[in-house]
Design an enzyme around this catalytic site. Sequence first.
Site, PDB file in Angstrom:
ATOM      1  CG  ASP A 226      -5.803  10.499   8.170  1.00 12.96           C
ATOM      2  OD1 ASP A 226      -6.832  10.976   7.647  1.00 12.96           O
ATOM      3  OD2 ASP A 226      -4.919   9.933   7.509  1.00 12.96           O
TER       4      ASP A 226
ATOM      5  N   GLY B 215      -0.183   9.201   1.331  1.00 12.29           N
ATOM      6  CA  GLY B 215       0.447  10.500   1.276  1.00 12.29           C
ATOM      7  C   GLY B 215       1.669  10.621   2.163  1.00 12.29           C
TER       8      GLY B 215
ATOM      9  N   GLY C 294       0.821  -1.201   0.000  1.00 11.54           N
ATOM     10  CA  GLY C 294       0.000   0.000   0.000  1.00 11.54           C
ATOM     11  C   GLY C 294       0.854   1.250   0.000  1.00 11.54           C
TER      12      GLY C 294
END
Length: 964
Positions: free
Chosen positions: A792, A672, A669
């Site tokens: 987040d 950012g 994966g």
Amino acid sequence: MTKSTPTGRLFLCLFLCFLFSLAFQASSSPTTEARALVKWKNSLSPPPPPSLSSWSLTNITHRCNWTGIACNDGGSVSEIILSSLSLNGTLNALDVASFPNLTCFNVTDNNLSGPIPSSIGNLSQLRFLDLAGNFFEGAIPHSIGQLRKLEKLDLRVNELTSSIPLELGLCTNLTYLALAKNSISGELPLSLSNLVRLSEFGASDNRLSGELLPDFFTNWTELVSLQLHDNFLSGQIPETISRLANLQWISLFTNNFSGGIPRDFGKYSPSLIFVCFSDNSFTGELPPDLCSGFALQYFLVDGNNFTGPLPDCLKNCSGLTRVRLESNQFTADITSAFGVRPNLVYVSLSNNQFVGNLSARWRDFMNLTNLQIDGNKISGRIPTELGKLSQLRVLALSNNELTGRIPDEMGDLGELFKLNLSNNHLAGYIPFSLGKLSKLSYLDLSENMLSGGIPDELVNFENLLSLNLSNNNLSGNIPSEVGKLSTLQLLLDLSHNSLAGSIPSNLAKLTKLENLNLSHNNLSGMIPASLSNMASIISIDLSYNKLTGAVPSGRIFQQAPESAFIGNSGLCRNITGLSPWGTSCKSTHHRKKVLVGVSVGVSCLLLLVILIAMILLVLRWRKKLPDEEIKHLKKHEKSEQIIWERLGKFTFSDIAKATNDFSEEYCIGKGGFGSIYKAILVSSQIVAVKKLNAPESGDVPAVNRQSFENEIHVLTQVRHRNVIKLHGFCSMRGCIYLVYEFVERGSLAKVLYGGTGAAELDWGTRVKIVQGVAHAIAYLHHNCSPPIVHRDITLNNILLESDLEPRLSDFGIARLLNSSSSNWTTVAGSYGYMAPELATMMRVTNKCDVYSFGVVALEIMMGKHPGDLLSSLSIMKTSTISEDPNLLLKDVLDPRLPLPTGQRAKKVVFIVMAALACTRTSPDSRPNMHFVAQELSACTQTYLFEPLGSITISKAIESSGVKF
């Protein structure tokens, strides 16, 4: 008339003064009330929210209009309602004597702590006391018994300890008593039996012990709900519990109860809806009149030692929705044990001793999603009528004595997610029709007598995670099309059959596969070298075949044990420390010995020359190396030694080797903040490594290193079942490496939006995921010191275990919440999940996580991001005219699933209400995660205020304001 004497006049004067003093004590001046409120407000810390700005001594005349304050007709304060205002502090500074006419005190869902003051017993007019969802600690004050007019007492979700005071039994007007989610210990006092008006009693999730005395329920004639689950209660259930004529809900699961259920239980309770006795040590047979009123919907007695047959009355409970009888010792024939119940959704009879056949009448249970009868002694054939259960998602019939063929009609179960028919006596071919089950993720037909070849149609499975066809009589070749099962991850087991031919090289396309077993067949030829590219393989077994040639190089073959290749006489494998085996190895062994003898001499000479040259170069290089660079290298060595040594299991070098120096083939994966790699260490431990790009100047700046290491050290101490464990970090080569435990299924986003998202994530599973995430965030906010704000929270940062248990991940941008880090100059978080205040103030608080959680919860329920819904709700709040003010809640739920029904519908609605409360625009109006998590766990008995099909979004928002 007689003339008054001086003594009489004095007595009259004193009497009038006494009356005056009583009147004075029964009332309180506006100034006294206002000062008491302002004094308490000023004691709260940090400064109270702006919502209490109206509380001011310059505004005394309007105190009845202050936030949360209401007055009676005489102008005296009668209600203080301050729920969900993020209040911090205690009640110590609140002078309750200033409010003699107070009837309602409600401070739910705040951050209040400290003890419940004993002075609260002086509020003689109090009818409603609600302190739920805070951090109150210590004992329940004995003075609470003085509140003789009290009707509702809610102390749920706090940190109360000690025992339940005997004096609570003096509050005989109580109709609602809630003590759940605390740490209350001791026995249930018999004095509670005096609460003759009690309708709901809940003390679950505590540490209560002892037995329920026979007279405990004698006077509770009005009782509707009894919830005592998750405690340490023991002994037998008193016979008096059978006399509770109004009882609808009883939850006693996860205790230490023993003995039998009273024989008359249910006989005099015609309104009984919910019965849960799971996970105790009950014995004997079930009561014969359990469903006398035919209202029973939920019947859960799994994890006990019940015996005997099922009561006949269950056949007539047409409203049954969920039945769990697994892990008991029930016997008798179940062929006709169940009547037709159109609302039945979930049935588990696993791990008992049931006999009989599977009735064709199961076809009439059209809403059935789970049918689990594995681990019994069921015989006969699988009825073809099961193919009519169009909503079925799980069918588990393993470990029985079923015979005959697998019906072709199994292919009509279009919603099927899991099919397990293993360990039976099934024969014949594997039906081609199973290839139509496009949503199937788990298929287990092992340990039967199936014959013929593996159908090519099985490659049509678009979402298959595990395939087990082992221990049958399958023959023919392994279809090369098996390589098209790209989602196969957990298992491919074709062992113990009669498969022949070569191993298809296409298997190398199964790049996600972790366990491959082709042993005990008749496979021949060479092992395809392409299999070395299967980077995810953890276990491989090719033993006892007819394979020849050399074992390919590559990690999966070099790290596999010798037992994975034995029983192949023509196979050659030469690894240091292992003797070669197989005839082809023996034929060339002598020549190899000669070549090795010559090569060793030459190699040793070359190595000696190279070693001397390297030593000279290093010595020369070290002399020229600047002092600063030497310190820089030492810093790296120290970091690696200190950080990884805490684990005592692996080092940065181990990780670098396991990922081939962070090669792309191990990358699972990217985001950012960097890339994520899967590393399988030599010890077989699997970890996920997040490689973060550090500043161009190199590793973590020296000035910030100590602070950064301190924060990482705190994160490594996090211990929660729903939070990913962070093993540690290392700063090397200009990057930061964070090492987490590895989670099998990957992100929730991948599962929810994948092909099996709807089938695999049914409503029950989604409820469990939302609850788990809520508890994870609550733990970070309220149980870590200092508190941790994630910053987040998205579907990508929620990972799922194999059993779909959620794990909150990615602390890449999380920081510890304290006075120096709560304000950032840059926005943290992902677009679409960030709280609106970040766009203006850029101030990160725990309420930002609450907002993100609300978005995630809605997304899980809706099956898509709720951006459009939240935007339309924002318009509804700012405009008197909405495009669709009557938008139905059912129309925003994930359309890939049938609408939830019964208790499941109530839980879904409750979650939507909680999510809407969490996404309120004002941070101060959002509940904290401690309260949200506990409420979601305690919503086992929620009531729909109207049918699901008629609930509008606006109504859900309105109701969420009451609850949250």
